[in-house]
Write an enzyme that holds these catalytic residues in place. Sequence first.
Site, PDB file in Angstrom:
ATOM      1  N   HIS A  17     -46.680  68.404  44.430  1.00 21.19           N
ATOM      2  CA  HIS A  17     -47.960  67.709  44.606  1.00 21.19           C
ATOM      3  C   HIS A  17     -48.887  67.988  43.427  1.00 21.19           C
ATOM      4  O   HIS A  17     -49.593  67.091  42.955  1.00 21.19           O
ATOM      5  CB  HIS A  17     -48.626  68.155  45.915  1.00 21.19           C
ATOM      6  CG  HIS A  17     -48.028  67.532  47.134  1.00 21.19           C
ATOM      7  ND1 HIS A  17     -48.758  66.769  48.016  1.00 21.19           N
ATOM      8  CD2 HIS A  17     -46.773  67.547  47.623  1.00 21.19           C
ATOM      9  CE1 HIS A  17     -47.968  66.347  48.997  1.00 21.19           C
ATOM     10  NE2 HIS A  17     -46.758  66.820  48.780  1.00 21.19           N
ATOM     11  N   ASP A 116     -55.916  65.676  47.613  1.00 23.82           N
ATOM     12  CA  ASP A 116     -54.507  65.433  47.885  1.00 23.82           C
ATOM     13  C   ASP A 116     -54.330  64.989  49.339  1.00 23.82           C
ATOM     14  O   ASP A 116     -55.068  65.414  50.236  1.00 23.82           O
ATOM     15  CB  ASP A 116     -53.699  66.709  47.619  1.00 23.82           C
ATOM     16  CG  ASP A 116     -52.204  66.524  47.813  1.00 23.82           C
ATOM     17  OD1 ASP A 116     -51.752  66.533  48.980  1.00 23.82           O
ATOM     18  OD2 ASP A 116     -51.483  66.342  46.821  1.00 23.82           O
TER      19      ASP A 116
END
Length: 476
Positions: A17, A116
């Site tokens: 990520h 995120d």
Amino acid sequence: MENKTHIAIVTVPVYSHLRSILEFTKKLVHQNQNIHVTCINPTFGSSPCNNVNSLFETLPSNISYIFLPPINLQDLPKDIHPALKVQATIFSSVPSIQDVLNTLHSSSKLAAVVADGLITQVLPLAKKLNILAYSYFPSTTMLLSLCLHSTYLDKTISSEYKDLLDKIEIPGCIPINATDLPDPMQDRSSEAYKVFLEGNDIFYLADGIMVNSFLALEENTIRTLQQKECEGVPSIYPIGPFVQNDSCNKKRDFEYLKFLDKQEKKSTLYVSFGSGGTLSNEQIIELALGLELSGQNFLWVLRPPNEFGVIDDLDIGEYDDVNDVLLKFLPNGFLERTKEKGLVVPYWAPQVEILGHSSIGGFLCHCGWNSTLESIVHGIPLIAWPLFAEQKMNAALLSDGLRVAIRPKVNEKGIIERKEICEVVKNLMVGEEGKGIRERMEKLKGDAIDALKENGSSTKTLIQLTLKWKSLGLNI
């Protein structure tokens, strides 16, 4: 002082990520020199590992970053699922994130906060400060559609999803088998499932969701979600593909480069299961013998079997003795028998550099979205071998939807046998099915390149979004 637009980016402590959101961040400031970004990074453990530090050390000067105080996870069970370890870090980091956002906003007004997709808890924090709140979704639009639809599924389906015989319908997507749903949905009584649903509900607070995909790749899903904006779905912005650039020095004298340089064009299968992917020792043996039976060239990045110990995304490179013991997990005589056809690289190799080599003609891949996009931008057809998280959904999209991958069959014990591996490898590399897959992947490669051009769909979408942010920019 120069007029700047200040954006806060909130990451999660998952290496894949981090890579994705930082590539987006670099593109953002490269495209807009008067945007300044501050990255806020939750952490666990004593300090970020070397791989994480290296990601931040290469950032341009208009991206600053803050590592929050590490979260103490000693009270958690040692065998806790990595996803729950990340979520525990996220929950415990929310007060610190709020403090940093308050400080940044009071000293230099923030135009927007981008978090995120795993840390949707940031969205209400931004709303409290009257700041535009966005989510950066590093996976497929298909997964995003499922996330936005998950509460509806939870209310309308009473049984365990994995027990359903009918395929699951997701807005704008191909129907998929329930067994291909992400890991948290495989056990509805689990804490992971509860966290999954709660996080998905918060997406609806977002002013928009940026997706690491592009219009030509998932057009029907993207269009469907964009049409649903009037029903409360946030605005969807496909702005990818973002992949890590090749920063390696190709002149270095590595054994894998020597090997690849000797092979014919598109003749070699690259085998890798990503930064956190491991197989059982039994499966490693079957894979080795299947590669040998296929007679095809291969370059295999071998990691320890999962019996060797759980390997976290952020622990890459922490084992000093792995290279010495890894090769012992291979079948007796395998390396000698395949020395003219294959090369086994212990633990790690620079994937982007390898995929860009002219001799690579296929990729046996775990279907992590970063690896998938890297394969697409290089036009490399796939063997879809998903392991965990949302990877089975990705595999379904690639094999059944886009038809750029072959997915091997798993036996009743959860093992892919050597004969199946042999047939799939030969089919992809030299078979008729492989020819069609290669043509479709080449088309996607062109579409990906076009999306990132000056007038491409993803570039225009990002420009549209940043113009909105820049209109709110103040001196910093």
